[in-house]
Design an enzyme around this catalytic site. Structure first.
Site, PDB file in Angstrom:
ATOM      1  N   HIS A 194       0.899  -1.045  -0.066  1.00  0.00           N
ATOM      2  CA  HIS A 194      -0.076   0.144   0.127  1.00  0.00           C
ATOM      3  C   HIS A 194       0.850   1.294  -0.041  1.00  0.00           C
ATOM      4  CE1 HIS A 194      -3.664   2.345   1.222  1.00  0.00           C
ATOM      5  NE2 HIS A 194      -2.657   3.252   1.506  1.00  0.00           N
ATOM      6  N   GLU A 195       2.006   1.405   0.843  1.00  0.00           N
ATOM      7  CA  GLU A 195       2.599   2.498   0.908  1.00  0.00           C
ATOM      8  C   GLU A 195       3.542   2.599  -0.244  1.00  0.00           C
ATOM      9  OE1 GLU A 195       1.896   4.415   3.118  1.00  0.00           O
ATOM     10  OE2 GLU A 195       0.681   3.189   4.410  1.00  0.00           O
ATOM     11  N   HIS A 198       1.775   4.544  -3.068  1.00  0.00           N
ATOM     12  CA  HIS A 198       2.052   5.930  -2.859  1.00  0.00           C
ATOM     13  C   HIS A 198       3.236   6.285  -3.592  1.00  0.00           C
ATOM     14  CE1 HIS A 198      -1.451   7.059  -0.427  1.00  0.00           C
ATOM     15  NE2 HIS A 198      -1.222   5.979   0.393  1.00  0.00           N
TER      16      HIS A 198
HETATM   17 ZN    ZN Z   1      -2.617   5.166   1.816  1.00  0.00          ZN
END
Ligand code: ZN
Length: 233
Positions: A194-195, A198
């Site tokens: 998830h990170e 980004h």
């Molecule tokens: Zn996030």
């Protein structure tokens, strides 16, 4: 409404059934490790953007802030040496804990650098679990995937199901510039992915299926109204 740690909490697990572009093939997975070891992450809570946090001027940016879609540049050796990245990661942890998150990527605080911090426990007292990844790369994705519900502090009041690899192999540097090679599985693999998204300018909303996308659409529109255009999906 949704359950949230920075990147969000799991509210359920399903067998994977969707093809996922970044993964070669899909197998199903039924492990229930999270329920026993990560029970806390299932607790229902409203996500909180803590706003101004003591000890830092940085703040979490929310969709459609352009920083979430901008290119993130590699951290330089000089930035590691002069301590500016160590300072930044410290401040990111402060914000992450204030937001009751488990992970935070630099673009989420408006800094477009390839840096992420996380603590899979989300507990500031368990600081030994803190991980800072400088210029991380995912070098191998497992074929097996999991599907679980995610949220993100940059997308308040919404959540949706995301399919991700069950394990990944990563390469990165630590704050001292030392190379790290690791394999992460299950929860930590999900947090990392998830990170890492980004850092690639990708957000979990991009990975939702059509049903979940239409569920979050009204909330996204509210955010656009609140903040103005600039980060369209
Ligand atoms: Zn996030």
């Amino acid at each position: 409404m949704s359950m949230m740690y920075t990147f969000g909490a799991f509210v359920g697990r399903k067998s994977a059934s969707a093809f996922f572009p970044s993964q070669k093939s899909v197998t199903t997975s039924c492990s229930n490790v999270f329920t026993s070891t990560r029970g806390r992450l299932f607790s229902s809570k409203e996500e909180v953007n803590p706003g101004k946090v003591e000890g830092t001027d940085l703040m979490i940016v929310e969709y459609p802030h352009p920083s979430l879609r901008a290119e993130n540049v590699e951290v330089t050796e000089e930035e590691l040496k002069d301590g500016s990245i160590a300072k930044l990661s410290k401040e990111m942890f402060k914000i992450m804990y204030a937001a009751e998150g488990v992970g935070l990527a630099a673009p989420q605080v408006g800094v477009n650098k390839r840096l992420m911090v996380y603590n899979p426990t989300g507990n500031s007292k368990k600081w030994l679990e803190e991980v800072t990844m400088v210029n991380p790369k995912i070098v191998t994705y497992s074929e097996g995937v999991d599907r679980a519900t995610e949220g993100c502090l940059s997308f308040p009041n919404m959540s949706g199901d995301v399919t991700r690899s069950r394990w990944i192999k990563v390469e990165a540097m630590n704050l001292k510039g030392k190379k790290i090679k690791k394999k992460f599985t299950d929860w930590e693999a999900r947090v990392f992915q998830h990170e890492y998204d980004h850092l690639e300018g990708t957000v979990y909303i991009d990975r939702l299926d059509d049903d979940d996308k239409s569920n979050v659409k009204p909330v996204l529109e509210e955010l656009i109204e609140k903040f103005g255009e600039g980060g369209k999906l």
